[in-house]
Design a protein around this motif. Structure first.
Motif, mmCIF file in Angstrom:
data_model
loop_
_atom_site.group_PDB
_atom_site.id
_atom_site.type_symbol
_atom_site.label_atom_id
_atom_site.label_comp_id
_atom_site.label_asym_id
_atom_site.label_seq_id
_atom_site.Cartn_x
_atom_site.Cartn_y
_atom_site.Cartn_z
ATOM 1 N N HIS A 177 5.258 7.858 2.423
ATOM 2 C CA HIS A 177 5.168 6.718 1.746
ATOM 3 C C HIS A 177 6.373 6.080 2.011
ATOM 4 O O HIS A 177 7.405 6.089 1.813
ATOM 5 N N TYR A 220 -3.666 1.220 -5.638
ATOM 6 C CA TYR A 220 -2.659 2.662 -6.227
ATOM 7 C C TYR A 220 -3.049 3.201 -7.673
ATOM 8 O O TYR A 220 -2.973 2.259 -8.509
ATOM 9 N N SER A 256 -9.226 -0.291 -1.162
ATOM 10 C CA SER A 256 -8.503 -0.698 0.161
ATOM 11 C C SER A 256 -7.809 -0.748 0.873
ATOM 12 O O SER A 256 -6.835 -2.274 1.334
ATOM 13 N N GLY A 257 -6.653 0.203 0.500
ATOM 14 C CA GLY A 257 -5.112 -0.005 0.810
ATOM 15 C C GLY A 257 -3.791 -0.684 -0.119
ATOM 16 O O GLY A 257 -3.141 -0.908 0.490
#
Length: 207
Positions: free
Chosen positions: A46, A32, A28-29
């Motif tokens: 990033h 990681y 879900s963002g």
């Protein structure tokens, strides 16, 4: 923080799906995995973190665990309860604000009613009080005349002549009759007339 976010209905389904499928299957963002940083430089674009070591622990999906049944029940129940709590807070805030406004309005109405009552009472008693004050002034002035004391000024009464000239003539005669000099003259005239009648009667008796 996650519970507060869910209580405000801000993408609470994402949190539920992370618990249902696991952070590795549904990041879900937020989370990681180490595979996201392989090969080397996979996240070179990033904006904050370039390597796995720079990533904070609360963003790392180290122990992914899927709990479909328990997670679905928990989050649906939590949202159901928190929604009612939020609704109760909202309704309570509105009710309190309305109660305070109504109480303030009632106080204003009570104050206005008291003010009107005081004005009505004052209007009813003012003429009577004025009349009593004038009577007291009149009595004092009578006493002051007898004792040569200081007089109190009295307000002149406004005379209403209902019958026009006849009323004015009657008022003039009243003032003339109340005049001390005129009263003394009438008294002396009566005494003189009495003496004259007595003497005349005496003389007629001797004749």
């Amino acid at each position: 923080l996650s519970l507060f976010r869910a209580a405000t209905m801000e993408d609470w389904t994402d949190i539920m799906y992370i618990n249902i499928f696991g952070c590795d299957q549904f990041p879900s963002g937020i989370y990681y995995t180490p595979e996201a940083y392989k090969p080397e430089g996979a996240l070179a674009d990033h904006p904050f973190f370039k390597t796995w070591d720079e990533l904070p622990n609360f963003f790392k999906c180290n122990h992914p665990t899927a709990q479909p049944g328990l997670s679905a029940f928990y989050w649906v129940f939590f949202i159901f309860v928190s929604a009612f709590v939020m609704l109760s807070l909202f309704v309570g805030a509105i009710t309190i604000a309305m109660s305070e406004q109504m109480e303030a309005q009632d106080n204003l109405q009570d104050e206005e009613a008291e003010r009107l009552e005081e004005e009505a009472l004052h209007a009813a008693l003012a003429p009577r009080a004025k009349h009593i004050a004038e009577k007291m002034k009149f009595i004092w002035n009578k006493y002051a005349t007898a004792t040569n004391d200081r007089h109190i000024a009295q307000e002149e009464e406004v005379v209403v002549y209902r019958l026009g000239a006849w009323s004015r003539f009657a008022e003039l005669n009243k003032k003339f009759a109340e005049n001390d000099t005129f009263q003394t003259f009438v008294t002396l005239t009566i005494l003189a007339a009495g003496i004259s009648v007595g003497v005349d009667t005496e003389l007629q008796g001797e004749a």
